[in-house]
Every structure is written in C-alpha cells, then in structure tokens.
Scaffold this motif. Structure first.
Motif, PDB file in Angstrom:
ATOM      1  N   CYS A 124      -3.667  16.375  -1.265  1.00  0.00           N
ATOM      2  CA  CYS A 124      -4.847  16.003  -2.059  1.00  0.00           C
ATOM      3  C   CYS A 124      -5.381  14.602  -1.735  1.00  0.00           C
ATOM      4  N   ARG A 125      -4.699  13.856  -0.870  1.00  0.00           N
ATOM      5  CA  ARG A 125      -5.095  12.515  -0.422  1.00  0.00           C
ATOM      6  C   ARG A 125      -5.026  11.448  -1.511  1.00  0.00           C
ATOM      7  N   GLU A 126      -4.396  11.753  -2.644  1.00  0.00           N
ATOM      8  CA  GLU A 126      -4.167  10.759  -3.695  1.00  0.00           C
ATOM      9  C   GLU A 126      -3.006   9.861  -3.266  1.00  0.00           C
ATOM     10  N   PRO A 127      -2.912   8.641  -3.804  1.00  0.00           N
ATOM     11  CA  PRO A 127      -1.772   7.779  -3.467  1.00  0.00           C
ATOM     12  C   PRO A 127      -0.471   8.371  -3.997  1.00  0.00           C
ATOM     13  N   THR A 128       0.594   8.187  -3.239  1.00  0.00           N
ATOM     14  CA  THR A 128       1.914   8.662  -3.656  1.00  0.00           C
ATOM     15  C   THR A 128       2.713   7.487  -4.196  1.00  0.00           C
ATOM     16  N   GLU A 129       3.983   7.723  -4.509  1.00  0.00           N
ATOM     17  CA  GLU A 129       4.882   6.669  -4.951  1.00  0.00           C
ATOM     18  C   GLU A 129       5.641   6.069  -3.777  1.00  0.00           C
ATOM     19  N   TYR A 130       5.331   6.502  -2.564  1.00  0.00           N
ATOM     20  CA  TYR A 130       6.024   6.059  -1.362  1.00  0.00           C
ATOM     21  C   TYR A 130       5.209   5.010  -0.611  1.00  0.00           C
ATOM     22  N   PRO A 131       5.870   4.064   0.056  1.00  0.00           N
ATOM     23  CA  PRO A 131       5.134   3.081   0.859  1.00  0.00           C
ATOM     24  C   PRO A 131       4.515   3.749   2.081  1.00  0.00           C
ATOM     25  N   LEU A 139       4.055  13.665  -0.476  1.00  0.00           N
ATOM     26  CA  LEU A 139       3.319  14.362  -1.527  1.00  0.00           C
ATOM     27  C   LEU A 139       3.274  13.486  -2.768  1.00  0.00           C
ATOM     28  N   CYS A 140       2.152  13.539  -3.491  1.00  0.00           N
ATOM     29  CA  CYS A 140       2.078  12.857  -4.776  1.00  0.00           C
ATOM     30  C   CYS A 140       2.943  13.645  -5.765  1.00  0.00           C
ATOM     31  N   PRO A 166       0.820  -1.208   0.000  1.00  0.00           N
ATOM     32  CA  PRO A 166       0.000   0.000   0.000  1.00  0.00           C
ATOM     33  C   PRO A 166       0.857   1.264   0.000  1.00  0.00           C
ATOM     34  N   PHE A 167       0.333   2.283  -0.627  1.00  0.00           N
ATOM     35  CA  PHE A 167       1.056   3.528  -0.770  1.00  0.00           C
ATOM     36  C   PHE A 167       0.552   4.574   0.228  1.00  0.00           C
ATOM     37  N   ALA A 168       1.442   5.459   0.621  1.00  0.00           N
ATOM     38  CA  ALA A 168       1.073   6.555   1.513  1.00  0.00           C
ATOM     39  C   ALA A 168       0.178   7.540   0.772  1.00  0.00           C
TER      40      ALA A 168
END
Length: 59
Positions: free
Chosen positions: A28-35, A43-44, A21-23
């Motif tokens: 904006c509460r969108e998924p980022t590229e970070y775990p 931040l996304c 799962p991504f942080a």
C-alpha cells in the motif's frame, strides 16, 4: 503452537525503528515500522495482518 496470527494478536516487528526514515509497505506504500535500511519486502502493520489472515488461518 504459539502463532499470534491465529489468536487475534496483531503482529509486531522484532526490532522497530526508533526514528525515521521508514521503509514503505510493498503493498500500500504507507510507512512501516521498519527503517529504510531493512532488507527484503516490508509490510505495514495493516497489510501484515491481512496477509497473515490470508495465509496462516486458511486451513
């Protein structure tokens, strides 16, 4: 100075997560590229780019 924000390059995380799962992005509460285990404010890519434009090249 090698500042990717001022030369039009999109920022990339130093170590991207391979699978979720991504942080969530703190803006904006969108998924980022970070775990999810990443510490601190994540931040996304879109919000990171906008934040960098506001701060790095305002000079």
């Amino acid at each position: 100075m090698d500042d990717p924000y001022c030369v039009g390059q999109s920022p990339t995380p130093a170590k991207a997560a391979a699978e979720g799962p991504f942080a969530e992005c703190v803006l904006c509460r969108e998924p980022t590229e970070y775990p999810e285990s990443t510490k601190g404010s994540t931040l996304c890519p879109v919000c990171a780019w906008h934040e960098a434009q506001r701060t790095a090249c305002s000079g």
